[in-house]
Design an enzyme around this catalytic site. Structure first.
Site, PDB file in Angstrom:
ATOM      1  CG  HIS A 144      -1.793   1.017   1.012  1.00 63.41           C
ATOM      2  ND1 HIS A 144      -1.657   2.365   1.407  1.00 63.41           N
ATOM      3  CD2 HIS A 144      -3.323   1.066   0.780  1.00 63.41           C
ATOM      4  CE1 HIS A 144      -2.841   3.171   1.146  1.00 63.41           C
ATOM      5  NE2 HIS A 144      -3.869   2.278   0.781  1.00 63.41           N
ATOM      6  CD  GLU A 177      -2.520   5.356   3.645  1.00 61.52           C
ATOM      7  OE1 GLU A 177      -2.804   4.404   4.282  1.00 61.52           O
ATOM      8  OE2 GLU A 177      -3.378   5.866   2.917  1.00 61.52           O
ATOM      9  CB  SER A 225     -11.360   9.210  -4.445  1.00 54.98           C
ATOM     10  OG  SER A 225     -10.469   9.897  -3.680  1.00 54.98           O
TER      11      SER A 225
HETATM   12  C1  PEP Z   1      -6.801   3.197  -0.019  1.00 55.04           C
HETATM   13  O1  PEP Z   1      -6.226   3.632   0.986  1.00 55.04           O
HETATM   14  O2  PEP Z   1      -6.438   2.259  -0.519  1.00 55.04           O
HETATM   15  C2  PEP Z   1      -7.968   3.935  -0.590  1.00 55.04           C
HETATM   16  C3  PEP Z   1      -8.178   3.590  -1.718  1.00 55.04           C
HETATM   17  O3  PEP Z   1      -8.343   5.224   0.129  1.00 55.04           O
HETATM   18  P1  PEP Z   1      -9.725   5.963  -0.533  1.00 55.04           P
HETATM   19  O4  PEP Z   1     -10.719   5.061  -0.972  1.00 55.04           O
HETATM   20  O5  PEP Z   1     -10.043   6.636   0.913  1.00 55.04           O
HETATM   21  O6  PEP Z   1      -9.199   6.783  -1.582  1.00 55.04           O
END
Ligand code: PEP
Length: 252
Positions: free
Chosen positions: A96, A98, A213
């Site tokens: 991911h 992050e 998103s």
């Molecule tokens: C994610 O963190 O994998 C993600 C897609 O977050 P969001 O849907 O909030 O953009």
């Protein structure tokens, strides 16, 4: 028969165990008996056992972890290994953005983690994606190919078949600004090429997801992009009606 679309909810560092139990129960309540998709919940580590108990083996919903260490055991204070997760999880997320950005995980580390997931008999979800800066510099294709090749090339075909790839443009995560369906289709085609390269020219049924998103309102359009087989959902996965709305939008 291709596998059904996968709708995965990454709860990140949200939800205490009681909150997680409530959220999982609400999701079970709102999902139809035959959702037409595979639903995957990815809570924080301390909630896995609780959510596992709530799910009670419900065939509509799988459970996954957000991360794992690359070693199976050892002196790694604070870390969690894949064999420890196996009791509750069928899937584990690796790579991911992050983790790559905030915890400095390189392509090599992500590959080691993916192999640890496979060794433990779980299914990896490999997340890849370009940053806004890489996109601005026209490097999207190269970044996606590099991350996907580092994760997948050289895997035996039976292991490759258990992998899922998630295209998550970093700039679209949590920003409210999803990628365009045409960009998603282009990215998916790049990733599909790598999957086929990893399969020595065969076309294995490896699902490629989009994440960034996604909401119940945007799901049908975003996930209708060519080659997309589901979603990795962050923020919207914390609200049961929204998350189940995404699942309903792509149900087959
Ligand atoms: C994610 O963190 O994998 C993600 C897609 O977050 P969001 O849907 O909030 O953009």
């Amino acid at each position: 028969m291709p596998p059904p679309p996968l709708i995965a909810g990454n709860w990140k560092m949200h939800q205490t165990p009681p909150q997680a139990a409530d959220l999982a129960a609400k999701i079970l309540e709102l999902l139809p008996p035959n959702p037409g998709v595979e639903v995957l919940l990815i809570p924080p580590y301390p909630c896995l056992q609780t959510v596992h108990e709530v799910l009670q083996g419900d065939p509509r919903v799988a459970l996954g972890a957000q991360n794992c260490h690359w070693e199976d055991q050892g002196a790694f204070t604070g870390e969690v290994s894949a064999p420890m997760l196996k009791a509750w999880c069928q899937y584990t997320l690796v790579g991911h953005s992050e983790r790559r950005q905030l915890f400095h995980e390189t392509d090599d580390i992500v590959r080691s983690k993916l192999e640890a997931v496979l060794r433990a008999g779980m299914r990896p979800v490999l997340a890849v994606g370009e940053t806004a800066e890489e996109r601005r510099l026209g490097q999207t294709h190269a970044v996606l190919a590099r991350q996907a090749r580092a994760g997948l090339l050289g895997l035996p075909l039976d292991q490759l078949l258990t992998c899922t790839v998630a295209y998550e443009p970093v700039w679209a995560i949590g920003s409210g600004a999803a990628a365009d369906p045409s960009d998603i289709a282009e990215a998916t085609a790049i990733l599909r090429e790598v999957v086929e390269e990893a399969a020595s020219g065969q076309a294995p049924a490896v699902r490629i997801l989009y994440g960034g998103s996604v909401t119940a309102d945007s799901a049908a359009e975003l996930l209708g992009a060519r080659g997309v087989a589901g979603a990795l959902v962050g923020g919207a996965s914390l609200k049961a009606p929204e998350f189940c709305g995404i699942a309903a939008a792509v149900s087959r």
